[in-house]
Design a protein around this motif. Structure first.
Motif, PDB file in Angstrom:
ATOM      1  N   ARG A 185      -1.522  -0.906  -6.848  1.00 39.36           N
ATOM      2  CA  ARG A 185      -2.962  -0.997  -6.819  1.00 39.36           C
ATOM      3  C   ARG A 185      -3.421  -2.200  -7.619  1.00 39.36           C
ATOM      4  NH1 ARG A 185      -3.837   4.932  -9.105  1.00 39.36           N
ATOM      5  NH2 ARG A 185      -2.298   4.052 -10.512  1.00 39.36           N
ATOM      6  N   THR A 214      -8.576  -0.701  -3.457  1.00 42.51           N
ATOM      7  CA  THR A 214      -8.966  -0.806  -4.858  1.00 42.51           C
ATOM      8  C   THR A 214      -8.398   0.383  -5.616  1.00 42.51           C
ATOM      9  OG1 THR A 214     -11.015   0.346  -4.364  1.00 42.51           O
ATOM     10  CG2 THR A 214     -11.081  -2.062  -4.343  1.00 42.51           C
ATOM     11  N   ARG A 215      -8.395   0.293  -6.946  1.00 43.65           N
ATOM     12  CA  ARG A 215      -7.781   1.336  -7.759  1.00 43.65           C
ATOM     13  C   ARG A 215      -8.614   2.604  -7.728  1.00 43.65           C
ATOM     14  NH1 ARG A 215      -7.822   3.650 -12.774  1.00 43.65           N
ATOM     15  NH2 ARG A 215      -9.754   2.609 -13.359  1.00 43.65           N
ATOM     16  N   GLU A 216      -7.957   3.725  -7.532  1.00 45.61           N
ATOM     17  CA  GLU A 216      -8.610   5.025  -7.604  1.00 45.61           C
ATOM     18  C   GLU A 216      -8.456   5.568  -9.025  1.00 45.61           C
ATOM     19  OE1 GLU A 216     -10.418   6.613  -5.427  1.00 45.61           O
ATOM     20  OE2 GLU A 216     -10.167   5.091  -3.871  1.00 45.61           O
ATOM     21  N   ARG A 269      -0.216   5.139 -16.026  1.00 43.79           N
ATOM     22  CA  ARG A 269      -0.776   5.745 -14.822  1.00 43.79           C
ATOM     23  C   ARG A 269      -1.687   4.803 -14.054  1.00 43.79           C
ATOM     24  NH1 ARG A 269       0.917   9.346 -18.163  1.00 43.79           N
ATOM     25  NH2 ARG A 269       1.569  11.419 -17.456  1.00 43.79           N
ATOM     26  N   GLY A 270      -1.654   3.543 -14.410  1.00 37.61           N
ATOM     27  CA  GLY A 270      -2.355   2.535 -13.641  1.00 37.61           C
ATOM     28  C   GLY A 270      -3.738   2.176 -14.116  1.00 37.61           C
ATOM     29  N   VAL A 271      -4.190   2.726 -15.234  1.00 34.56           N
ATOM     30  CA  VAL A 271      -5.502   2.353 -15.743  1.00 34.56           C
ATOM     31  C   VAL A 271      -5.387   0.967 -16.379  1.00 34.56           C
ATOM     32  CG1 VAL A 271      -7.390   2.964 -17.294  1.00 34.56           C
ATOM     33  CG2 VAL A 271      -6.049   4.763 -16.169  1.00 34.56           C
ATOM     34  N   PRO A 272      -6.166  -0.005 -15.925  1.00 32.57           N
ATOM     35  CA  PRO A 272      -6.039  -1.364 -16.459  1.00 32.57           C
ATOM     36  C   PRO A 272      -6.527  -1.467 -17.898  1.00 32.57           C
ATOM     37  CG  PRO A 272      -7.897  -1.236 -14.969  1.00 32.57           C
ATOM     38  CD  PRO A 272      -7.170   0.075 -14.854  1.00 32.57           C
ATOM     39  N   THR A 323       0.826  -1.205   0.000  1.00 31.33           N
ATOM     40  CA  THR A 323       0.000   0.000   0.000  1.00 31.33           C
ATOM     41  C   THR A 323       0.857   1.250   0.000  1.00 31.33           C
ATOM     42  OG1 THR A 323      -1.709  -1.192   1.226  1.00 31.33           O
ATOM     43  CG2 THR A 323      -1.834   1.218   1.235  1.00 31.33           C
ATOM     44  N   GLU A 338     -10.192  10.861 -15.694  1.00 37.40           N
ATOM     45  CA  GLU A 338     -10.127   9.568 -16.378  1.00 37.40           C
ATOM     46  C   GLU A 338     -11.272   9.386 -17.368  1.00 37.40           C
ATOM     47  OE1 GLU A 338     -10.438   4.893 -15.111  1.00 37.40           O
ATOM     48  OE2 GLU A 338      -8.955   6.127 -14.056  1.00 37.40           O
ATOM     49  N   GLU A 368      -5.897  -4.297 -10.194  1.00 40.40           N
ATOM     50  CA  GLU A 368      -6.717  -4.048 -11.355  1.00 40.40           C
ATOM     51  C   GLU A 368      -8.173  -3.956 -10.903  1.00 40.40           C
ATOM     52  OE1 GLU A 368      -5.616  -3.874 -14.593  1.00 40.40           O
ATOM     53  OE2 GLU A 368      -3.545  -3.988 -13.919  1.00 40.40           O
ATOM     54  N   ASP A 369      -8.998  -3.274 -11.710  1.00 47.02           N
ATOM     55  CA  ASP A 369     -10.394  -3.102 -11.314  1.00 47.02           C
ATOM     56  C   ASP A 369     -11.119  -4.429 -11.147  1.00 47.02           C
ATOM     57  OD1 ASP A 369     -10.185  -0.426 -11.209  1.00 47.02           O
ATOM     58  OD2 ASP A 369     -11.126  -0.028 -13.151  1.00 47.02           O
TER      59      ASP A 369
END
Length: 347
Positions: A34, A47-49, A99-102, A29, A54, A36-37
């Motif tokens: 993070r 969970t992913r913010e 940026r972490g968007v799955p 953490t 976005e 994935e959704d």
């Protein structure tokens, strides 16, 4: 026989294991890792913010994906725009993934039965209709129609991360430039008639003066635009009459852009330089063409170089008006030999 019963102060194996697991989760953490959704819910792991803006970025990605495979009607830009939009889609996709968007949250698109490409909802893949026929008629779309569909995805982009904003404004500048370069747009302008639909041809400049709380940022653009206009006027004056007539339109566009910039800058606008000189003698049509091309290339680079400062200081105002300004410059530069790019003004 030795008593092996654990004392009240001795941690059990289960407790030690739980403590170790908790330490690892806290470490993950803290490192910003993070899930994935669609990953299974794990206690203590957040969970992913969503990243900033976005939803708007996903809409824009879907729009440029669709534009990359849109079947254009006959137009000089028809061979260029799909490549530009494909490049934009790649850059946006990679930026979102970094940026972490799955991947599952990103839009995908595929050709529809009509031959157009439709951005699917995030996480879903559009597929051709089962009734599609290989001989189905492909509906050709005008440049203004395709580019307006990208422009329609712009609301909300001003809330994106600061590092993304210059590229987003440049992308929208390409949209404006392509619409201005389309022969259909030129026909509408020459006829003096309104566009059939409100979004068919994006306006190159804001319809009302923009209000800037940091107008000093516009001063360099005022100077750069005046300089380019002067050089283009000299180049036109030393060119054949037919060339001069064609260049007058660009000179008028730059004059209108200068007026908008001066209005927006207000008291921060520098006074005109009445002692401008040429970088070298210009005596032939070839030298005039070279001077005009250099002037527009320099102005395009100057405009692109200002994007970071403008979008950092005032993202809302910048996204409202700067794409139109940049589009005006990019379109004129294209007419003078600078090829339109996916992100005009940026290296």
């Amino acid at each position: 026989m030795r008593d092996v019963t654990p004392s009240a102060t001795t941690p059990t194996r289960r407790l030690v294991t739980a403590g170790a697991l908790g330490t690892v989760l806290l470490a993950l953490t803290g490192c910003g890792i993070r899930l994935e959704d669609d990953a299974p819910r794990v206690p203590l792991v957040p969970t992913r913010e969503p990243i900033e803006a976005e939803d708007a970025l996903l809409r824009l990605l879907a729009a440029v994906q669709s534009a990359a495979v849109a079947p254009f009607a006959a137009d000089p830009l028809a061979a260029l725009l799909p490549t530009l939009h494909a490049r934009q889609a790649t850059v946006l996709h990679d930026a979102l993934r970094q940026r972490g968007v799955p991947e599952s949250a990103l839009p995908s698109a595929s050709p529809s039965a009509s031959g157009t490409r439709t951005g699917a909802a995030p996480g879903a893949t559009a597929s051709p209709s089962s009734s599609a026929s290989p001989r189905a008629t492909v509906a050709r779309r005008t440049v203004s129609d395709v580019e307006s569909s990208v422009l329609a995805a712009a609301p909300g982009l001003e809330g994106a991360e600061a590092d993304l904003r210059p590229a987003l404004v440049a992308l929208l500048g390409q949209v404006h430039a392509a619409s201005l370069l389309s022969p259909a747009a030129a026909e509408v302008d020459s006829a003096g008639a309104a566009s059939p639909t409100p979004t068919a041809t994006p306006s190159p400049t804001p319809s009302t003066p923009s209000v800037w709380s940091t107008p000093a940022l516009l001063a360099p653009l005022v100077t750069a635009t005046r300089r380019a206009t002067f050089l283009l006027e000299v180049a036109a004056a030393r060119s054949p009459k037919v060339v001069r007539a064609a260049w007058l339109s660009d000179i008028d566009d730059l004059g209108a852009l200068t007026a908008d910039l001066v209005t927006a800058a207000g008291d921060a606008a520098p006074p005109p330089d009445l002692g401008q000189t040429l970088p070298r003698p210009v005596t032939t049509p070839a030298e005039a063409r070279t001077l005009a091309a250099e002037a527009m290339t320099t102005l395009l680079a100057s405009t692109g170089g200002a994007l970071r400062g403008l979008t950092d200081a005032e993202p809302d105002t910048a996204f409202a008006v700067v794409p139109g300004w940049l589009g005006t410059v990019a379109a004129a530069a294209h007419r003078h030999g600078t090829r339109l790019t996916a992100f005009p003004g940026l290296a």
